[in-house]
Design an enzyme around this catalytic site. Sequence first.
Site, short mmCIF file in Angstrom:
data_model
loop_
_atom_site.label_atom_id
_atom_site.label_comp_id
_atom_site.label_asym_id
_atom_site.label_seq_id
_atom_site.Cartn_x
_atom_site.Cartn_y
_atom_site.Cartn_z
N ARG A 65 -10.54 -11.44 1.66
CA ARG A 65 -11.39 -12.49 1.08
C ARG A 65 -10.71 -13.85 1.16
O ARG A 65 -11.36 -14.87 1.21
CB ARG A 65 -11.77 -12.10 -0.36
CG ARG A 65 -10.61 -11.98 -1.29
CD ARG A 65 -10.93 -11.16 -2.54
NE ARG A 65 -10.90 -9.72 -2.27
CZ ARG A 65 -11.12 -8.78 -3.19
NH1 ARG A 65 -11.41 -9.12 -4.43
NH2 ARG A 65 -11.07 -7.51 -2.86
N LYS A 83 0.84 -1.20 0.00
CA LYS A 83 0.00 0.00 0.00
C LYS A 83 0.88 1.25 0.00
O LYS A 83 2.04 1.20 0.39
CB LYS A 83 -0.89 0.00 1.25
CG LYS A 83 -2.03 -0.99 1.22
CD LYS A 83 -2.89 -0.85 2.46
CE LYS A 83 -4.05 -1.86 2.46
NZ LYS A 83 -5.01 -1.64 1.37
N1 BES Z 1 -8.17 -3.69 3.91
C1 BES Z 1 -8.32 -3.32 2.55
C2 BES Z 1 -9.63 -2.59 2.27
C3 BES Z 1 -9.76 -1.23 2.92
C4 BES Z 1 -9.35 -0.09 2.26
C5 BES Z 1 -10.36 -1.12 4.15
C6 BES Z 1 -9.52 1.14 2.86
C7 BES Z 1 -10.53 0.09 4.74
C8 BES Z 1 -10.11 1.24 4.08
C9 BES Z 1 -8.31 -4.55 1.64
O1 BES Z 1 -7.57 -5.62 2.10
C10 BES Z 1 -7.75 -4.11 0.34
O2 BES Z 1 -6.65 -3.65 0.32
N2 BES Z 1 -8.53 -4.25 -0.72
C11 BES Z 1 -8.09 -3.85 -2.03
C12 BES Z 1 -8.58 -4.88 -2.99
C13 BES Z 1 -8.02 -4.74 -4.38
C14 BES Z 1 -6.54 -5.01 -4.40
C15 BES Z 1 -8.75 -5.70 -5.29
C16 BES Z 1 -8.71 -2.49 -2.34
O3 BES Z 1 -9.87 -2.26 -2.01
O4 BES Z 1 -8.02 -1.67 -2.92
ZN ZN Z 2 -5.51 -5.51 1.59
#
Ligand code: BES
Ligand code: ZN
Length: 473
Positions: free
Chosen positions: A325, A251
């Site tokens: 997931r 991230k």
């Molecule tokens: N934990 C994150 C989702 C999230 C983002 C929660 C912001 C709270 C605030 C999750 O694990 C994630 O990173 N999801 C990705 C998925 C993508 C790579 C398909 C996302 O939403 O960008």
């Molecule tokens: Zn994530």
Amino acid sequence: MSGARVTVTTRRPARPEALVVFDDARLPAAVREEVRRRFRAGARVAVVPALGRGAAGRFAAARAPRTADPFAWRCLGGAVARALADEPVRRGVVLAPERLDGDALAALVLGLSQGSYRFDRYRSRPGSRPPAITLVAATRQAAARARQALPVAAAVEQARDWINTPAEDLGPSEFEAEARRVAREHGLSIRVLDAERCRRLGMGALTAVGRASDDPPRLVIVEHRGAGRRGGFFALAGKGICFDTGGLDLKTASGMELMKKDMGGAATVLAAVAAAADLGLALDVRGYLALAENAVSGNAIRPGDVLTALDGTTIEIVNTDAEGRLVLADAVALARREGATHVVDAATLTGAALVALGRARVPMMATDDALARALEQAAERSGEKVWRMPTDEEYRRQIRSEIADIRNMGKGREAGVIAAGLFIAHFAGDLPWGHLDISPAAWAEGAHDLGPKGATGVMVSTLVELLRAHTTT
Ligand code: BES
Ligand code: ZN
Ligand code: ZN
């Protein structure tokens, strides 16, 4: 912590420091004018010092919603508690309106409790304590209904504390210890499947996500047995990523800043099961907490890897940041294998949820119309808001993989909430499945009616209501 000091009684205490009513007509004439002036200026809650010889030090009036909508009463309860916290009083007395029905009254109690929440674990000098609140109910029956909300209020507060706690102090092992404490204190049974056990059982998704961390992944299962008979049980599954760096698909700094909250689903589920036990709900419910840290190291999972989940499904990893997931895949598959009749998961799953619905409504999904309706009604009755997202076959195509059974990310930026949900649905098979993507709503960016900036505890009360409704069907 320890904000929610609400008690419920039917006897109006003599000479309270502050007295709150919901109908300004019941105020002494001396203060009524000032309250009305503030209402005209837009205030929802007006606190004025008693003039002359009064029975109370301060009078407050709150503008009662015209409806019995629990959401409105919950928010107003929060606003009342926050207004009282600004006053130099140690205890406030709130007179519940006589006409208030059961759900709205319970929602008012939740709001009063949530509005007095503080998180000061890390302050060397804690701020001033919010005043304790005594709610005076009109009848014994109303008081009994209001008291039913107290364990739920405590559960919301507990979930907030966990989510607000940094990953340093709430990694998978500390979360496990918390689950053990909760199980002891609320009379739940508990099983902990450590990383080695999970691996031997075949949980290739949960164990792979967590393997780069020094604090190994694990699956914690808590159970409340209230049905008194053998048979199926209601399963709740929670995403418990104690910190989400994104893994090798790292991230950005701003994207990572708040990722201590990524165990919000597991916190919600554990708190809801504890409240179900406190309320003695007549059903069997199990909470599956999929705990792991999505870290970076030489042995981290890579894009392109293929994992095998507990049920044998092979998963192509497209993006290591879509880890929630993955851990839920194994948790849901285990719930199904163990004989669940329903499974509902809660997860801070996608950034896409914020784009889709903002923070006001939680995206909900279900493969079963009755369960979807039950979730909608549970949210409405407890004063929260969900919105059902579609599950059409067309969306399912997004998670088809060229080399494995399924891929952990949809294609591009299309319908990210739905792609993520349908991935989890795959592991529920033909079980009625429900899903709450709490990623935006679990965290408030600033102070609001129901509390300060930080964790909200959203969906704890909805899940408890869902379980309560299930006992009568
Ligand atoms: N934990 C994150 C989702 C999230 C983002 C929660 C912001 C709270 C605030 C999750 O694990 C994630 O990173 N999801 C990705 C998925 C993508 C790579 C398909 C996302 O939403 O960008
Ligand atoms: Zn994530
Ligand atoms: Zn995550």
